[in-house]
Design a protein around this motif. Sequence first.
Motif, mmCIF file in Angstrom:
data_model
loop_
_atom_site.group_PDB
_atom_site.id
_atom_site.type_symbol
_atom_site.label_atom_id
_atom_site.label_comp_id
_atom_site.label_asym_id
_atom_site.label_seq_id
_atom_site.Cartn_x
_atom_site.Cartn_y
_atom_site.Cartn_z
ATOM 1 N N PHE A 252 84.352 64.462 40.890
ATOM 2 C CA PHE A 252 85.486 64.004 41.693
ATOM 3 C C PHE A 252 85.563 64.843 42.960
ATOM 4 O O PHE A 252 85.628 66.070 42.911
ATOM 5 N N THR A 253 85.578 64.170 44.105
ATOM 6 C CA THR A 253 85.614 64.860 45.389
ATOM 7 C C THR A 253 86.699 64.251 46.257
ATOM 8 O O THR A 253 86.710 63.031 46.479
ATOM 9 N N LEU A 254 87.621 65.079 46.752
ATOM 10 C CA LEU A 254 88.642 64.586 47.667
ATOM 11 C C LEU A 254 87.981 64.142 48.961
ATOM 12 O O LEU A 254 87.204 64.884 49.567
ATOM 13 N N ILE A 255 88.260 62.900 49.380
ATOM 14 C CA ILE A 255 87.706 62.385 50.630
ATOM 15 C C ILE A 255 88.546 62.904 51.793
ATOM 16 O O ILE A 255 89.759 62.757 51.810
ATOM 17 N N ALA A 256 87.906 63.521 52.754
ATOM 18 C CA ALA A 256 88.619 64.119 53.883
ATOM 19 C C ALA A 256 89.392 63.070 54.656
ATOM 20 O O ALA A 256 88.969 61.925 54.771
ATOM 21 N N GLY A 257 90.542 63.480 55.202
ATOM 22 C CA GLY A 257 91.321 62.598 56.060
ATOM 23 C C GLY A 257 92.576 62.084 55.412
ATOM 24 O O GLY A 257 93.475 61.630 56.100
ATOM 25 N N GLY A 258 92.660 62.136 54.072
ATOM 26 C CA GLY A 258 93.841 61.611 53.411
ATOM 27 C C GLY A 258 94.988 62.598 53.426
ATOM 28 O O GLY A 258 94.902 63.665 52.843
ATOM 29 N N ARG A 259 96.068 62.281 54.137
ATOM 30 C CA ARG A 259 97.237 63.153 54.171
ATOM 31 C C ARG A 259 98.441 62.503 53.491
ATOM 32 O O ARG A 259 99.549 63.012 53.577
ATOM 33 N N SER A 260 98.249 61.389 52.825
ATOM 34 C CA SER A 260 99.353 60.724 52.139
ATOM 35 C C SER A 260 98.900 60.439 50.714
ATOM 36 O O SER A 260 98.819 61.349 49.894
ATOM 37 N N ASN A 261 98.573 59.183 50.400
ATOM 38 C CA ASN A 261 97.929 58.937 49.122
ATOM 39 C C ASN A 261 96.623 59.730 49.067
ATOM 40 O O ASN A 261 95.949 59.894 50.069
ATOM 41 N N LEU A 262 96.282 60.190 47.872
ATOM 42 C CA LEU A 262 95.055 60.966 47.717
ATOM 43 C C LEU A 262 93.913 60.032 47.342
ATOM 44 O O LEU A 262 94.055 59.192 46.453
ATOM 45 N N THR A 263 92.798 60.187 48.030
ATOM 46 C CA THR A 263 91.641 59.326 47.837
ATOM 47 C C THR A 263 90.450 60.183 47.421
ATOM 48 O O THR A 263 90.093 61.129 48.121
ATOM 49 N N PHE A 264 89.861 59.847 46.272
ATOM 50 C CA PHE A 264 88.751 60.621 45.740
ATOM 51 C C PHE A 264 87.501 59.750 45.613
ATOM 52 O O PHE A 264 87.594 58.579 45.213
ATOM 53 N N ARG A 265 86.366 60.331 45.930
ATOM 54 C CA ARG A 265 85.091 59.712 45.588
ATOM 55 C C ARG A 265 84.742 60.156 44.171
ATOM 56 O O ARG A 265 84.800 61.346 43.848
ATOM 57 N N VAL A 266 84.412 59.183 43.345
ATOM 58 C CA VAL A 266 84.019 59.454 41.962
ATOM 59 C C VAL A 266 82.554 59.069 41.824
ATOM 60 O O VAL A 266 82.181 57.928 42.100
ATOM 61 N N GLU A 267 81.725 60.014 41.425
ATOM 62 C CA GLU A 267 80.287 59.750 41.283
ATOM 63 C C GLU A 267 79.854 60.070 39.863
ATOM 64 O O GLU A 267 80.250 61.103 39.305
ATOM 65 N N ASP A 268 79.064 59.166 39.277
ATOM 66 C CA ASP A 268 78.620 59.417 37.905
ATOM 67 C C ASP A 268 77.248 60.077 37.890
ATOM 68 O O ASP A 268 76.660 60.380 38.941
ATOM 69 N N ALA A 269 76.726 60.303 36.695
ATOM 70 C CA ALA A 269 75.478 61.054 36.536
ATOM 71 C C ALA A 269 74.271 60.335 37.113
ATOM 72 O O ALA A 269 73.231 60.956 37.370
ATOM 73 N N GLU A 270 74.383 59.023 37.347
ATOM 74 C CA GLU A 270 73.274 58.251 37.903
ATOM 75 C C GLU A 270 73.442 57.967 39.388
ATOM 76 O O GLU A 270 72.679 57.195 39.970
ATOM 77 N N GLY A 271 74.472 58.559 40.002
ATOM 78 C CA GLY A 271 74.670 58.393 41.431
ATOM 79 C C GLY A 271 75.512 57.188 41.822
ATOM 80 O O GLY A 271 75.687 56.929 43.014
ATOM 81 N N GLN A 272 76.027 56.441 40.840
ATOM 82 C CA GLN A 272 76.936 55.350 41.170
ATOM 83 C C GLN A 272 78.250 55.935 41.684
ATOM 84 O O GLN A 272 78.706 56.978 41.192
ATOM 85 N N ALA A 273 78.878 55.274 42.652
ATOM 86 C CA ALA A 273 80.096 55.820 43.261
ATOM 87 C C ALA A 273 81.221 54.797 43.278
ATOM 88 O O ALA A 273 80.996 53.594 43.437
ATOM 89 N N TRP A 274 82.429 55.300 43.102
ATOM 90 C CA TRP A 274 83.652 54.512 43.198
ATOM 91 C C TRP A 274 84.673 55.317 43.993
ATOM 92 O O TRP A 274 84.447 56.472 44.323
ATOM 93 N N VAL A 275 85.804 54.691 44.284
ATOM 94 C CA VAL A 275 86.913 55.368 44.945
ATOM 95 C C VAL A 275 88.133 55.281 44.041
ATOM 96 O O VAL A 275 88.442 54.209 43.505
ATOM 97 N N LEU A 276 88.821 56.402 43.885
ATOM 98 C CA LEU A 276 90.073 56.453 43.122
ATOM 99 C C LEU A 276 91.199 56.805 44.069
ATOM 100 O O LEU A 276 91.095 57.753 44.850
ATOM 101 N N ARG A 277 92.291 56.031 43.996
ATOM 102 C CA ARG A 277 93.475 56.279 44.831
ATOM 103 C C ARG A 277 94.662 56.600 43.935
ATOM 104 O O ARG A 277 94.910 55.913 42.939
ATOM 105 N N ARG A 278 95.414 57.625 44.317
ATOM 106 C CA ARG A 278 96.624 58.004 43.587
ATOM 107 C C ARG A 278 97.662 58.540 44.575
ATOM 108 O O ARG A 278 97.326 58.938 45.700
ATOM 109 N N PRO A 279 98.945 58.596 44.177
ATOM 110 C CA PRO A 279 99.973 59.132 45.079
ATOM 111 C C PRO A 279 99.819 60.634 45.277
ATOM 112 O O PRO A 279 99.039 61.293 44.594
ATOM 113 N N PRO A 280 100.587 61.202 46.229
ATOM 114 C CA PRO A 280 100.585 62.657 46.420
ATOM 115 C C PRO A 280 100.994 63.378 45.130
ATOM 116 O O PRO A 280 101.523 62.771 44.201
ATOM 117 N N ILE A 281 100.781 64.688 45.109
ATOM 118 C CA ILE A 281 101.032 65.470 43.908
ATOM 119 C C ILE A 281 102.505 65.408 43.499
ATOM 120 O O ILE A 281 102.846 65.230 42.342
#
Length: 347
Positions: free
Chosen positions: A30-59
């Motif tokens: 899980f890696t925080l994608i730079a630039g998000g100052r409101s909702n938090l946006t993460f890149r999710v990468e699995d062991a085979e290099g597949q990638a998705w995006v996860l969005r959630r509210p601020p802490i």
Amino acid sequence: MSDQPEGIHASNVTKWFEAHVPDVATPLTFTLIAGGRSNLTFRVEDAEGQAWVLRRPPIHHVLPTAHDMVREHRLMSSLGPSGIPVPKTIGLCTDETINERPFFVMEFVEGHIVRDTIEAEKAFDVATRSSIGRHMAETLSALHAVDPDSVGLGDLGRRDGYIERQLKRWSGQFAQMSVEGIDHGGVVERVGDELARRVPPQQRTAIVHGDYRLDNVVLDDRGEVRAILDWELCTLGDPLADVGLLMDYWTDPGDSTSVLLFSPTTAPGFSTRAQVLEHYASVSDLDLTRIGFYCAFGYWKLACILQGVYARYVAGAGAGDRGSVDAFPAQVAHLAKLASEELEATP
């Protein structure tokens, strides 16, 4: 499994992925994608290099009407079949025992997200840059042409009085987000009152993105829009609000009204703000005579939003990107001043 970043309960979210995402190969990163100052946006990468995006509210420090993951997921899921370029949604989690807040997962769209002149010049040659403004205008016009009822979004919001309701909403949120020791001298409130006095008639009801700008889209190598991102402010309303905000962000070289410090559109080759507006006008039936009002409204709304972001940071809801926070109060004042000047120049 990687170290758990702030905003992600890695073990719980991994179990959710295993149950809801086909062919996922753990462990996940899980890696925080730079630039998000409101909702938090993460890149999710699995062991085979597949990638998705996860969005959630601020802490924390979340306003009751903001950061609605269910709504944002619904918007993107509904617009996908209409031909509007949005990432494909994968799944929605409303069980707050998993990750403290609802979140949704969508595809990771490959392409270019251009945030400054360096990225713009690296990603595109001058000829390609010259076409980006036209593609941005055409894509926005296509969104505004979608019949909300035809995509199941007719109940997304009230159809009339959009600007009036937005003024009330952001004025209220600005008031809630005061920070001790920061005083803007009432300029935001005064500009809000003047905007309310001069609201133009709403020409039609459309799906309004609410934050349509160059770094909220993914571009392909030809400069065409592959995906529109960040739908959290979307509702039904006045489409010219989107156009005005796009103009605010679309900075010309040497422009003293720049919202962004290193605006990508100042790189050689980009269309001017006036040319982007002409592109939109050429594919839309809307009257743009009073676009100055909508530019002023955009600056004012950005001032209110930035105040909220600053208040959350002061309260400790950062999750990573904590740069330039000390400059936020001055930026809020600058945006309010731009809004006031735009109003003065508008008939």
